[in-house]
Design an enzyme around this catalytic site. Structure first.
Site, short mmCIF file in Angstrom:
data_model
loop_
_atom_site.label_atom_id
_atom_site.label_comp_id
_atom_site.label_asym_id
_atom_site.label_seq_id
_atom_site.Cartn_x
_atom_site.Cartn_y
_atom_site.Cartn_z
N MET A 184 -67.61 7.90 49.48
CA MET A 184 -66.76 6.80 49.94
C MET A 184 -65.71 7.33 50.90
O MET A 184 -65.14 8.40 50.66
CB MET A 184 -66.05 6.16 48.74
CG MET A 184 -67.01 5.72 47.65
SD MET A 184 -66.13 4.84 46.36
CE MET A 184 -67.42 4.65 45.13
N MET A 212 -71.17 5.17 51.35
CA MET A 212 -70.37 3.94 51.51
C MET A 212 -69.31 4.29 52.54
O MET A 212 -68.14 4.52 52.23
CB MET A 212 -69.75 3.55 50.16
CG MET A 212 -70.76 2.90 49.23
SD MET A 212 -70.21 2.93 47.51
CE MET A 212 -70.77 4.56 47.05
N ASP A 257 -71.92 9.33 45.09
CA ASP A 257 -71.25 8.23 45.77
C ASP A 257 -70.26 8.77 46.79
O ASP A 257 -69.25 9.36 46.43
CB ASP A 257 -70.51 7.36 44.74
CG ASP A 257 -71.47 6.51 43.94
OD1 ASP A 257 -72.27 5.77 44.56
OD2 ASP A 257 -71.44 6.60 42.70
N MET A 311 -77.04 -3.16 45.11
CA MET A 311 -75.75 -3.09 44.41
C MET A 311 -75.64 -4.30 43.47
O MET A 311 -75.85 -5.44 43.89
CB MET A 311 -74.59 -3.16 45.40
CG MET A 311 -74.38 -1.97 46.31
SD MET A 311 -73.93 -0.41 45.54
CE MET A 311 -72.68 -0.81 44.38
N SER A 360 -74.44 8.75 37.92
CA SER A 360 -73.53 8.82 39.06
C SER A 360 -72.36 9.75 38.73
O SER A 360 -71.60 9.51 37.79
CB SER A 360 -73.00 7.42 39.40
OG SER A 360 -71.85 7.57 40.19
N ASP A 362 -77.75 -0.30 41.19
CA ASP A 362 -76.50 0.46 41.10
C ASP A 362 -75.32 -0.43 40.74
O ASP A 362 -74.93 -1.31 41.52
CB ASP A 362 -76.26 1.13 42.47
CG ASP A 362 -75.10 2.12 42.45
OD1 ASP A 362 -74.58 2.41 41.37
OD2 ASP A 362 -74.75 2.61 43.55
N HIS A 398 -76.87 10.98 41.29
CA HIS A 398 -76.40 10.02 42.29
C HIS A 398 -75.01 10.43 42.80
O HIS A 398 -74.09 10.64 42.02
CB HIS A 398 -76.34 8.63 41.66
CG HIS A 398 -76.02 7.53 42.59
ND1 HIS A 398 -76.91 7.05 43.53
CD2 HIS A 398 -74.88 6.79 42.76
CE1 HIS A 398 -76.34 6.06 44.21
NE2 HIS A 398 -75.11 5.90 43.78
N HIS A 443 -75.48 8.21 48.29
CA HIS A 443 -75.19 6.80 48.59
C HIS A 443 -73.95 6.77 49.49
O HIS A 443 -72.84 6.96 49.02
CB HIS A 443 -74.95 6.08 47.25
CG HIS A 443 -74.56 4.64 47.40
ND1 HIS A 443 -74.09 3.89 46.35
CD2 HIS A 443 -74.59 3.80 48.47
CE1 HIS A 443 -73.82 2.66 46.77
NE2 HIS A 443 -74.12 2.59 48.05
C1 DX5 Z 1 -70.02 1.96 42.96
C2 DX5 Z 1 -71.01 3.09 43.01
C3 DX5 Z 1 -71.79 3.28 41.75
C4 DX5 Z 1 -70.96 3.59 40.54
C5 DX5 Z 1 -71.67 3.09 39.34
O1 DX5 Z 1 -69.54 1.71 44.24
O2 DX5 Z 1 -71.93 2.90 44.05
O3 DX5 Z 1 -72.78 4.28 41.94
O4 DX5 Z 1 -70.71 4.95 40.36
O5 DX5 Z 1 -70.83 3.21 38.24
P1 DX5 Z 1 -71.03 2.34 36.93
O6 DX5 Z 1 -72.36 2.70 36.35
O7 DX5 Z 1 -69.89 2.77 36.07
O8 DX5 Z 1 -70.96 0.90 37.34
ZN ZN Z 2 -73.67 4.34 44.14
#
Ligand code: DX5
Ligand code: ZN
Length: 214
Positions: free
Chosen positions: A37, A68, A35, A137, A8, A173, A33, A66
């Site tokens: 947000m 969010m 993320d 998750m 990620s 994840d 990956h 992903h």
């Molecule tokens: C959290 C993200 C994850 C995050 C994982 O909301 O969706 O993808 O980056 O990070 P680690 O591996 O550090 O938990």
């Molecule tokens: Zn993620």
């Protein structure tokens, strides 16, 4: 079967993004990956589709998006246009989730549903015919570096049993390290997303290889 590893980018050194992406690819990452947000669905902000377009130009790694975000219907076309390979969004964010999943697939992008630790797994049963993967998750979404929630292992297992022989992948994840990777794999995951565990190491090769072979 070997696990696929999706580092990620959230935990990468963002000031050296190009170098980080080249290095994790060289170290054996299977996908990247991303993320996304929006500061609304989760209390954090990351990056948008303009950056993803630039990332697309410098790597052939599969880009796993992903979302969010509160409004996936607005963002999905933008990310499709950016050239990503996978898009998931949280099932509770749009009651017209089937329509959105169809739209993703029509664009030859793999469609996934993301579920939070508290999302009942019954929700997944409604989408078998519309998805290529489920993103489970194992932390509350929003931040990297959190601890894996042990109770979620059972959830991965239940989802894996429900999927049965269907051709649907399971991504896990949050909080992945060697120990939790083992739990997730045993429960049926085949793609592991890992942020802080990989990027805090000074030997990406060793960590990615280690995760693949737990
Ligand atoms: C959290 C993200 C994850 C995050 C994982 O909301 O969706 O993808 O980056 O990070 P680690 O591996 O550090 O938990
Ligand atoms: Zn993620």
């Amino acid at each position: 079967m070997k696990l696929k590893i999706a580092p990620s980018l959230l935990s990468a050194n963002l000031l050296n993004l190009k170098r980080e992406i080249k290095n994790i690819k060289k170290a054996g990452a299977d996908m990247l990956h991303l993320d996304i947000m929006d500061g609304h669905f989760v209390p954090n902000l990351t990056f948008g589709y303009e950056l993803v377009k630039q990332i697309r130009k410098i790597t052939n790694l599969a880009l796993d998006t992903h979302l969010m975000v509160t409004n996936p219907a607005f963002f999905i076309p933008k990310f499709i246009e950016s050239g990503v390979d996978y898009i998931s969004f949280h099932i509770e964010t749009d009651s017209e989730y089937k329509k959105l999943l169809r739209k993703i697939r029509e664009s030859k992008v793999k469609a996934g549903i993301a579920i939070n630790p508290e999302t009942p797994i019954d929700t997944v049963k409604k989408v078998w015919d519309y998805i290529d993967y489920v993103l489970v998750m194992t932390v509350h979404p929003g931040f990297g570096g959190q601890e894996y929630i042990e109770e979620c292992t059972k959830k991965i297992k239940d989802i894996s049993n429900l999927i049965g022989k269907r051709n649907i992948e399971i991504e896990v994840d949050g909080g992945i390290n060697y120990q939790t990777a083992k739990l997730a794999k045993k429960a049926g995951a085949n793609i592991l997303i890992a942020g802080s565990f990989i990027f805090s190491s000074n030997d990406y090769n060793k960590v990615i290889e280690g995760l693949k072979n737990v």
